[in-house]
Design a protein around this motif. Structure first.
Motif, PDB file in Angstrom:
ATOM      1  N   LYS A 190       9.645  93.827  77.185  1.00 17.50           N
ATOM      2  CA  LYS A 190       9.327  93.918  78.501  1.00 17.50           C
ATOM      3  C   LYS A 190      10.000  92.795  79.246  1.00 17.50           C
ATOM      4  O   LYS A 190      10.058  91.604  78.501  1.00 17.50           O
ATOM      5  N   GLU A 244       8.666  93.644  85.388  1.00 18.61           N
ATOM      6  CA  GLU A 244       8.278  94.876  85.606  1.00 18.61           C
ATOM      7  C   GLU A 244       8.983  96.240  84.682  1.00 18.61           C
ATOM      8  O   GLU A 244       8.495  97.401  85.158  1.00 18.61           O
ATOM      9  N   TYR A 245       9.748  95.731  84.021  1.00 18.59           N
ATOM     10  CA  TYR A 245      10.570  96.804  83.218  1.00 18.59           C
ATOM     11  C   TYR A 245      10.407  96.636  81.705  1.00 18.59           C
ATOM     12  O   TYR A 245      10.274  95.858  81.359  1.00 18.59           O
ATOM     13  N   HIS A 246      10.268  98.010  81.188  1.00 19.41           N
ATOM     14  CA  HIS A 246      10.265  98.032  79.939  1.00 19.41           C
ATOM     15  C   HIS A 246      11.635  98.144  79.172  1.00 19.41           C
ATOM     16  O   HIS A 246      12.636  98.934  79.700  1.00 19.41           O
ATOM     17  N   ARG A 278      13.634 100.724  81.903  1.00 16.68           N
ATOM     18  CA  ARG A 278      12.852 101.571  82.788  1.00 16.68           C
ATOM     19  C   ARG A 278      11.794 100.834  83.547  1.00 16.68           C
ATOM     20  O   ARG A 278      11.013 100.105  82.977  1.00 16.68           O
ATOM     21  N   ARG A 279      11.876 101.103  84.967  1.00 16.26           N
ATOM     22  CA  ARG A 279      10.863 100.496  85.561  1.00 16.26           C
ATOM     23  C   ARG A 279       9.463 101.118  85.438  1.00 16.26           C
ATOM     24  O   ARG A 279       9.428 102.318  85.770  1.00 16.26           O
ATOM     25  N   SER A 280       8.392 100.285  85.501  1.00  8.83           N
ATOM     26  CA  SER A 280       7.204 100.593  85.286  1.00  8.83           C
ATOM     27  C   SER A 280       6.467 101.619  86.479  1.00  8.83           C
ATOM     28  O   SER A 280       6.208 102.698  86.210  1.00  8.83           O
ATOM     29  N   SER A 288       9.243 104.740  86.705  1.00  9.59           N
ATOM     30  CA  SER A 288       9.943 105.392  85.615  1.00  9.59           C
ATOM     31  C   SER A 288      11.450 105.586  85.672  1.00  9.59           C
ATOM     32  O   SER A 288      12.156 106.109  84.960  1.00  9.59           O
TER      33      SER A 288
END
Length: 293
Positions: A4, A7-9, A26-28, A31
């Motif tokens: 992470k 705010e991104y995975h 991917r932005r939480s 998505s």
């Protein structure tokens, strides 16, 4: 690998550059997926990478075209007790696909459609007085839906700004990029011609650059070494072959006047490809197909 960033995975790695890593994230909140280019700055010698990333972001803000990659933001990370930037992050549109150098064979009919999209993207850059400077197969991303994105503006040049060093990749550079350290619409056309030549013939153009950063041969000798496109790939349409060879003229004045001229020829060929495909479908024996099923 970290999982992470803010705010991104982090979903995985998309690759590594000369001095960068590109992550798939991917932005939480929604998505939405992006590519994150991370450029570490560990010493004064790395300042050139800082300048290049800042330049790439500034160029991208001037461009809005479907065939040009979009860069959303540039973030500079600093460390406690460290007065300079320690890491740069560029948030870039994610493209599900591969760069053109990763494909073994692309059919000629598909290549024509690809080349047309590249020409459209270049035309937009040139209208904004920006020249890519490093067009080549691994700077062209083909999505799974068939859309081309021109990527990597790190060596691009904005007309009117100072520029002191040779720019480009030796296998695709125009002679005047080497001798005059110049990047123009016509050098982009040469880079484009060298790219098309590589994808159609599966060979690079003859070497242009010697070990001393000078031209390896004179214009006449180099042009004699350049094998005609159709000698290497007889399946290439004559008009496409002539267009590629026109772009590869050693002297800039002998190339097409602009990328718009090349775009119009490619559009004509792409329209012809579509007409042929439509005719093939119209003449297809669907009843035989159903019987065989």
């Amino acid at each position: 690998m970290i999982d992470k960033i803010g705010e991104y995975h982090v979903l995985g790695s998309l690759g590594k550059g000369a001095h960068s890593t590109i992550l798939h994230i991917r932005r939480s909140a929604d998505s939405k997926q992006y590519a994150l280019k991370i450029v570490p700055i560990t010493s004064r010698e790395d300042d050139k990478f800082l300048e290049q990333a800042e330049h790439e972001f500034r160029v991208a803000q001037k461009l809005t075209h479907a065939n040009l990659i979009k860069i959303h933001c540039l973030e500079k990370k600093r460390a406690l007790g460290f007065f300079g930037v320690r890491e740069l992050r560029l948030l870039i549109d994610y493209v599900k696909g591969k760069t053109l150098d990763q494909f073994k064979i692309i059919p000629i009919s598909k290549l024509i459609q690809i080349f047309l999209q590249v020409a459209e993207g270049l035309a937009h850059m040139h209208r904004r007085d920006i020249y890519h400077g490093d067009l080549k197969p691994n700077n062209l991303m083909l999505s799974v839906t068939g859309e081309i994105k021109i990527i990597d503006y790190g060596l691009s040049w904005i007309k009117g700004e100072p520029k002191a060093r040779i720019q480009g990749t030796p296998e695709y550079m125009a002679p005047e990029q080497i001798t005059q350290r110049t990047v123009t619409e016509l050098t982009d056309l040469f880079n484009f011609g060298a790219t098309m030549y590589r994808l159609v013939t599966f060979r690079n153009i003859p070497p242009m650059l010697s070990g001393q950063a000078t031209l390896s041969t004179n214009a006449k000798a180099w042009q004699a070494m350049l094998k005609p496109v159709r000698d290497l790939n007889p399946q290439a349409p004559m008009l496409l072959a002539k267009t590629i060879e026109h772009c590869l003229a050693h002297h800039p004045s002998q190339r097409p006047a602009s990328v718009l001229e090349v775009r119009d020829v490619l559009k004509h060929m792409a329209d012809e490809v579509r007409r042929n495909e439509d005719e093939r479908l119209e003449n297809w024996d669907w009843s035989a197909e159903e019987t065989s099923g």
